[in-house]
Scaffold this motif. Structure first.
Motif, PDB file in Angstrom:
ATOM      1  N   ARG A  19       0.814  -1.212   0.000  1.00  0.00           N
ATOM      2  CA  ARG A  19       0.000   0.000   0.000  1.00  0.00           C
ATOM      3  C   ARG A  19       0.843   1.256   0.000  1.00  0.00           C
ATOM      4  NH1 ARG A  19      -4.638  -1.856   4.302  1.00  0.00           N
ATOM      5  NH2 ARG A  19      -5.631  -3.324   2.891  1.00  0.00           N
ATOM      6  N   PHE A  20       1.981   1.231   0.664  1.00  0.00           N
ATOM      7  CA  PHE A  20       2.817   2.414   0.775  1.00  0.00           C
ATOM      8  C   PHE A  20       4.214   2.082   0.288  1.00  0.00           C
ATOM      9  CE2 PHE A  20      -0.357   2.543   4.166  1.00  0.00           C
ATOM     10  CZ  PHE A  20      -1.006   3.719   3.832  1.00  0.00           C
ATOM     11  N   SER A  21       4.865   3.058  -0.282  1.00  0.00           N
ATOM     12  CA  SER A  21       6.234   2.836  -0.753  1.00  0.00           C
ATOM     13  C   SER A  21       7.175   2.902   0.437  1.00  0.00           C
ATOM     14  CB  SER A  21       6.603   3.891  -1.790  1.00  0.00           C
ATOM     15  OG  SER A  21       6.566   5.171  -1.191  1.00  0.00           O
ATOM     16  N   ARG A  22       8.227   2.120   0.348  1.00  0.00           N
ATOM     17  CA  ARG A  22       9.226   2.123   1.421  1.00  0.00           C
ATOM     18  C   ARG A  22      10.455   2.876   0.926  1.00  0.00           C
ATOM     19  NH1 ARG A  22       6.826  -2.958   2.050  1.00  0.00           N
ATOM     20  NH2 ARG A  22       6.039  -3.255   4.154  1.00  0.00           N
ATOM     21  N   PRO A  23      11.006   3.764   1.757  1.00  0.00           N
ATOM     22  CA  PRO A  23      12.189   4.500   1.317  1.00  0.00           C
ATOM     23  C   PRO A  23      13.391   3.564   1.169  1.00  0.00           C
ATOM     24  CG  PRO A  23      11.692   4.990   3.605  1.00  0.00           C
ATOM     25  CD  PRO A  23      10.570   4.158   3.084  1.00  0.00           C
ATOM     26  N   VAL A  24      14.207   3.833   0.200  1.00  0.00           N
ATOM     27  CA  VAL A  24      15.399   3.032  -0.054  1.00  0.00           C
ATOM     28  C   VAL A  24      16.458   3.421   0.963  1.00  0.00           C
ATOM     29  CG1 VAL A  24      17.148   2.463  -1.781  1.00  0.00           C
ATOM     30  CG2 VAL A  24      14.810   2.981  -2.481  1.00  0.00           C
ATOM     31  N   LEU A  25      17.222   2.437   1.428  1.00  0.00           N
ATOM     32  CA  LEU A  25      18.278   2.720   2.387  1.00  0.00           C
ATOM     33  C   LEU A  25      19.328   3.608   1.737  1.00  0.00           C
ATOM     34  CD1 LEU A  25      18.750  -0.805   3.974  1.00  0.00           C
ATOM     35  CD2 LEU A  25      17.636   1.180   4.970  1.00  0.00           C
ATOM     36  N   SER A  26      19.783   4.612   2.484  1.00  0.00           N
ATOM     37  CA  SER A  26      20.755   5.551   1.930  1.00  0.00           C
ATOM     38  C   SER A  26      22.179   5.011   1.986  1.00  0.00           C
ATOM     39  CB  SER A  26      20.676   6.887   2.681  1.00  0.00           C
ATOM     40  OG  SER A  26      20.953   6.673   4.045  1.00  0.00           O
ATOM     41  N   HIS A  27      22.405   3.962   2.768  1.00  0.00           N
ATOM     42  CA  HIS A  27      23.747   3.380   2.846  1.00  0.00           C
ATOM     43  C   HIS A  27      23.644   1.878   2.597  1.00  0.00           C
ATOM     44  CE1 HIS A  27      22.812   1.734   6.829  1.00  0.00           C
ATOM     45  NE2 HIS A  27      22.220   2.893   7.069  1.00  0.00           N
ATOM     46  N   PRO A  28      24.713   1.284   2.113  1.00  0.00           N
ATOM     47  CA  PRO A  28      24.675  -0.153   1.827  1.00  0.00           C
ATOM     48  C   PRO A  28      24.517  -0.961   3.111  1.00  0.00           C
ATOM     49  CG  PRO A  28      26.813   0.799   1.250  1.00  0.00           C
ATOM     50  CD  PRO A  28      25.951   1.905   1.716  1.00  0.00           C
ATOM     51  N   THR A  29      23.925  -2.134   2.986  1.00  0.00           N
ATOM     52  CA  THR A  29      23.649  -2.954   4.171  1.00  0.00           C
ATOM     53  C   THR A  29      24.849  -3.759   4.632  1.00  0.00           C
ATOM     54  OG1 THR A  29      22.871  -4.723   2.747  1.00  0.00           O
ATOM     55  CG2 THR A  29      21.217  -3.192   3.600  1.00  0.00           C
ATOM     56  N   ASN A  30      25.904  -3.859   3.836  1.00  0.00           N
ATOM     57  CA  ASN A  30      27.051  -4.670   4.232  1.00  0.00           C
ATOM     58  C   ASN A  30      28.095  -3.866   5.015  1.00  0.00           C
ATOM     59  OD1 ASN A  30      27.962  -3.113   2.178  1.00  0.00           O
ATOM     60  ND2 ASN A  30      28.771  -4.783   0.926  1.00  0.00           N
ATOM     61  N   VAL A  31      27.782  -2.632   5.396  1.00  0.00           N
ATOM     62  CA  VAL A  31      28.708  -1.808   6.176  1.00  0.00           C
ATOM     63  C   VAL A  31      28.484  -2.108   7.649  1.00  0.00           C
ATOM     64  CG1 VAL A  31      29.358   0.553   6.747  1.00  0.00           C
ATOM     65  CG2 VAL A  31      28.655  -0.025   4.427  1.00  0.00           C
ATOM     66  N   TRP A  32      29.579  -2.163   8.409  1.00  0.00           N
ATOM     67  CA  TRP A  32      29.469  -2.396   9.844  1.00  0.00           C
ATOM     68  C   TRP A  32      28.707  -1.255  10.488  1.00  0.00           C
ATOM     69  CZ3 TRP A  32      30.719  -6.832  12.053  1.00  0.00           C
ATOM     70  CH2 TRP A  32      31.581  -7.682  11.362  1.00  0.00           C
ATOM     71  N   PRO A  33      27.863  -1.553  11.472  1.00  0.00           N
ATOM     72  CA  PRO A  33      27.152  -0.470  12.150  1.00  0.00           C
ATOM     73  C   PRO A  33      28.140   0.399  12.932  1.00  0.00           C
ATOM     74  CG  PRO A  33      26.707  -2.574  13.206  1.00  0.00           C
ATOM     75  CD  PRO A  33      27.504  -2.856  11.981  1.00  0.00           C
ATOM     76  N   GLU A  34      27.807   1.673  13.009  1.00  0.00           N
ATOM     77  CA  GLU A  34      28.728   2.584  13.685  1.00  0.00           C
ATOM     78  C   GLU A  34      28.682   2.376  15.187  1.00  0.00           C
ATOM     79  OE1 GLU A  34      27.554   6.545  12.707  1.00  0.00           O
ATOM     80  OE2 GLU A  34      25.482   6.208  13.266  1.00  0.00           O
ATOM     81  N   SER A  35      29.789   2.676  15.848  1.00  0.00           N
ATOM     82  CA  SER A  35      29.850   2.526  17.293  1.00  0.00           C
ATOM     83  C   SER A  35      29.104   3.680  17.958  1.00  0.00           C
ATOM     84  CB  SER A  35      31.309   2.518  17.762  1.00  0.00           C
ATOM     85  OG  SER A  35      31.875   3.805  17.564  1.00  0.00           O
ATOM     86  N   HIS A  36      28.935   3.561  19.253  1.00  0.00           N
ATOM     87  CA  HIS A  36      28.225   4.607  20.004  1.00  0.00           C
ATOM     88  C   HIS A  36      28.966   5.936  19.889  1.00  0.00           C
ATOM     89  CE1 HIS A  36      25.825   6.455  23.128  1.00  0.00           C
ATOM     90  NE2 HIS A  36      26.929   6.807  23.754  1.00  0.00           N
ATOM     91  N   GLN A  37      30.279   5.898  19.989  1.00  0.00           N
ATOM     92  CA  GLN A  37      31.069   7.133  19.918  1.00  0.00           C
ATOM     93  C   GLN A  37      30.981   7.751  18.521  1.00  0.00           C
ATOM     94  OE1 GLN A  37      32.436   8.641  22.450  1.00  0.00           O
ATOM     95  NE2 GLN A  37      33.248  10.300  21.227  1.00  0.00           N
ATOM     96  N   GLU A  38      31.047   6.930  17.481  1.00  0.00           N
ATOM     97  CA  GLU A  38      30.935   7.463  16.113  1.00  0.00           C
ATOM     98  C   GLU A  38      29.568   8.090  15.873  1.00  0.00           C
ATOM     99  OE1 GLU A  38      31.651   3.948  13.912  1.00  0.00           O
ATOM    100  OE2 GLU A  38      33.843   4.147  13.947  1.00  0.00           O
TER     101      GLU A  38
END
Length: 141
Positions: A19-38
């Motif tokens: 029913r609704f379009s989903r926004p495309v991710l702005s960054h690739p999914t294979n990148v490590w998630p950023e740390s809390h400090q970053e």
């Protein structure tokens, strides 16, 4: 009016999940998630002109009263250790009696007993006074 109705109708007629379009991710999914400090640094860069962020960076993250409360608590623990107050087994810190977070429970047994005793005493007194008075007046009991 009909264009809005037709758009709403087209959304409602679409199959579930489409029913609704989903926004495309702005960054690739294979990148490590950023740390809390970053993440913190990235967000602070984004909010650079915010006066509250500037105040936090200048004065620290915690409010002054929290820092003072921690210092007082640590000082009390040091003094308790010097005096020789036994430590609390679960926490390992000296057991210092602190204020309760809620009011104590009301004791209802003592007031209920006092009211019951007063009523019973009143009944006995009324009987003791009422019988001779009724007999003197001539009222049969």
């Amino acid at each position: 009016m009909t264009t809005i109705d037709s758009r709403v109708r087209s959304v409602l007629n679409a199959p579930r999940g489409q029913r609704f379009s989903r926004p495309v991710l702005s960054h690739p999914t294979n990148v490590w998630p950023e740390s809390h400090q970053e993440r913190r640094e990235r967000l602070l860069r984004q909010m650079r002109g915010n006066p509250r962020v500037a105040y936090m960076l200048e004065h620290g993250e915690l409010p002054h009263w929290m820092i003072v409360a921690r210092q007082r608590r640590e000082q009390a623990e040091r003094e308790a250790r010097q005096v020789g107050v036994p430590a609390d087994p679960p926490t390992g810190s000296p057991s210092i009696r602190r204020g309760r977070h809620r009011a104590p429970r009301r004791r209802w047994a003592l007031p209920a007993l006092a009211v019951s005793a007063a009523l019973l005493l009143g009944q006995r007194i009324a009987e003791a006074i009422g019988q001779p008075l009724a007999q003197s007046v001539g009222f049969p009991l």
